[in-house]
Design an enzyme around this catalytic site. Sequence first.
Site, short mmCIF file in Angstrom:
data_model
loop_
_atom_site.label_atom_id
_atom_site.label_comp_id
_atom_site.label_asym_id
_atom_site.label_seq_id
_atom_site.Cartn_x
_atom_site.Cartn_y
_atom_site.Cartn_z
N ALA A 214 7.60 -1.71 -9.53
CA ALA A 214 7.07 -0.36 -9.22
C ALA A 214 5.82 -0.61 -8.17
CB ALA A 214 6.48 0.19 -10.51
N ARG B 235 6.22 9.33 -6.98
CA ARG B 235 4.96 8.71 -6.62
C ARG B 235 4.04 9.79 -5.71
NH1 ARG B 235 0.61 5.29 -6.81
NH2 ARG B 235 -0.13 4.73 -4.68
N HIS C 170 2.82 -5.52 -5.16
CA HIS C 170 2.08 -5.36 -3.93
C HIS C 170 2.16 -6.52 -2.98
CE1 HIS C 170 -0.58 -2.71 -6.85
NE2 HIS C 170 0.42 -1.90 -6.54
#
Lengths: 454, 529
Positions: B54, B85, B183
């Site tokens: 995600a 998103r 990330h």
Amino acid sequence: MLDYTKKEKYDRTALRVNPAKTCQPVGAMYAALGVHECMPHSHGSQGCCAFHRMFLTRHFKDPAMASTSSFTEGASVFGGGSNLKTAAKNIFDIYNPKIIAVHTTCLSETIGDDLNAFIQDIDIPEGKYMVHTNTPSYKGSHITGFSNMVASFISYLSVSSGNKNGKAVLMPGFVNPGDMRELKRLATALGVSYTMLPDTSGVLDSPMTGKFEMYPKGGTTVEEIIALGNSELTLAFGKFASEAGAETLKKKCGVPYNLLPIPIGISRTDEYIIALQAFSKTEVPYDIEEERGQLVDILIDIHPYTYNKKVAIFGDPDTVLGITEFVLEMGMIPKYVLTGTPGDAFVSAAEALFTKFGVDGCIAKAGGDLYELHQWIKEDGIDLIIGGTHGKHIARAEDIPFIRAGFPIIDRYIHSYMPLVGYKGGMRLAEMITNALMDRQDRDALEEDFEMVM
Amino acid sequence: MSVLENVLDQYSSRVYKNRKEHMVDVNNNENNNQIAANVRTIPGIITQRGCCYAGCKGVVLGPIKDALQIVHGPIGCSYYAWGTRRHKGKTEEGVDNYLQYSFSTDMQEPDIVFGGEKKLKKAIAEAVDLFHPSTIFICSTCPVGLIGDDIHAVAKAAEKEYGIKCIAYSCEGYKGVSQSAGHHIANNQIMRYVIGEGDREIKSKFAVNILGEYNIGGDGWETERILKRIGYEVVSTFTGDSSIEDLKNAHKANLSLVQCHRSINYIAEMIEERYGIPWMKVNFIGVQGTIETLRNIAKYFNDEELTAKTEVVIADEIGLIADDMAYYKSKLKGKTAAIYVGGSRAHHYQFLLHDLGVSTILAGYEFGHRDEYEGREVLPFIKPDADSKNIESITVEPDKEKYHLYLPEEEINKLKEEKLIDYYGGMIKDMANGTYMVDDLNHFETEEFLKRLKPDIFFSGIKDKFVAQKSGILSRQLHSYDYSGPYSGFRGAVNFARDVTMGIYTPAWSFVKAPWKNTPVLEGTLGGE
């Protein structure tokens, strides 16, 4: 909008573009939410649980509570047994559910976690329950996951005591709480005493009270699931979502079942009413006949606007088949009928409907995606699209009216309260369809053709 | 018992011990405001966190519009990241835009048993045939890592075969402890394979990158509008409404502005190492926050004209919103808020709320690390654990050709000492005494804190939004802005104030209790009289 979609045919075998299905666990989670005081539990990494809760919440605009085994790399290598053990302890300790309903994810499936063995090993507090179902995401779809969870509740819990309780089991399939309420209303009207499994009404359409309830009033109770074994008959709606549950109950407890289509439209609702009547042996009350007559009256009134209009329908197999039959009853042509869930039974059922109503040139496909549906629409246009939110891009790209029906609807409100099933559901669907077509007629009319009365 | 003790007391001892470390009663706790963050959630606890995939595909890569992103795995992961998103992106002439599409290999059982590489290769071939993309990303999901498909080898082969850019991301969901791992993985690959490749001519010396801005609700556009008005050139945005073509040129800017510290500080640091471009923590949320940020940027560029223009723009923009802000402040002043969201937003939004006279009494991050709470001075004291060690960390060397300094080294060092650049102070320094900071706030704690602190508004995500609302507290989503926005900059502040005001003053709240619950309506007679 969807500028890269070309109408030229191209045989894809590996690339899925704009799917019309999602994975099993979200279906299992939805089914588990339909059991009273149940905590759905996702056995895998925590992202799955987050995604599924997010999706259900966006569709229902109500809390969708569920917990996760929170796998990290260690659990992925050594197995998730200890994660489940810790999870069960914490869940009973903190959230105090009556039952935990575990479903797997593609992660725990791939490493081969033996949930059955794990659960045997867990200290489940007195009077509490823990069940599981296998929901590998690389097989079937969310509908398969829903169906698996329902079957697992039964195989874990239901028992036959030998004394029949005079009740029918209603297995509603993957429908909205509003549909479940309508199915129950009709059963009550026909004097049928029933248990519905699962029953998300009251859970995912719970009222605003100023107090959050982790376990709202709704849902099938564990006691009711146990007692399903004493039922007289199961009315299972939808082959894809409900047959497995009905079959399990038959095998385990000898309860026979009647597999019905989801009662969308007139003849399918008729079938339901007849089945209820056969069960309770009561007269169909005038109120119900009146509703039916109203729906027929409506269809005759609106036929100039619906007759021969071409429509594309996509979504979950049982729902799509229901809408298909209803639009055929309205004189429309279900030109393209598509589900993302795999299964030949969908295509044969759709084709049987085309034959029954004598329409030619319609295409039905299971295991398809929205890219392909869009290609068909580009090839040969239609007047209306019916499906979940993901159809809105096609509708805009091709400038075709669009009505939302099925799952998921994440860009509109209130839909989950309103039934599509039953004669009342038919009225609502007819209203949405007609208004969409008439709005379009108004929009496209020349000024001099713009009418006050239509 | 304190509020924290009250909440914690209901846990078993093991959970108590774990969760206690994640809670801070600001300036009142024995631990000197130290907080535990970026560590595993406890199985069974209803966390709001997501996964590595995600963070990688959903957050950082998703907004890159001209990369065709194939999710290698079963269908679900790709499905949930499809348009959900809310990173807006405009279709521009000459730049591909695949944001409306979802691509997956939709792995089936045989692919899991016999390996999925063949299917992935075929999927790439089909994507090339149908879409002719210049760039393809491959993101892996949980089972792919387990069965050992070598997506990096497939990517390399595809680059060669089709003459396109193809980058693979091993972002299986089980990695790390939250979105944060994803990330980092996304950052590494963008640094390795994208940044530094472009040769676009940069026109202004006031050239900046905006990092950690995902253009939720158009935030990035509003920020860009203000910067451009002042005279800045925005070279690239990471990654809201972004394109590979822009990202390639990021090494040509003279300053990187970091909005979301958590999701992008890796790239910010690596850009500085390799190309000499310092980064500055900015905040375009809130009127005062935006003003301060604009002044800081001007200070860095140290140009008289630019500084003067900055003040002109600030004065003009404030003038345009002053009446609206004063009105909304009059409606909201004195209200209290709790915020639980993201890895920077819980900090940023406190500035905007402060502008409106709303005080934040509880704040926490979903996937922040200790530096987002305590500031970067804590970095040397963070001990790497097994979960963080599992995430690759890359080091870069200065690029001999492309390394450039905008300011002389001693001035850079001076700014570093002043903490104007290469520094983030964290959230806690902006929180008042007696407020609460809770990391990875879970469902149970949310319910308990809401009951005890009774904030007027709870800012959160979709999973906990309706929990708050069912208990009679307004909730607005700060991940998606409840489909409103932009909330950044000056105009965004007004949008936010309007949305919160309508939420608080919506008449329906007054109907929550049915009248017959408060007053007896049954009339009867006693004793048959």
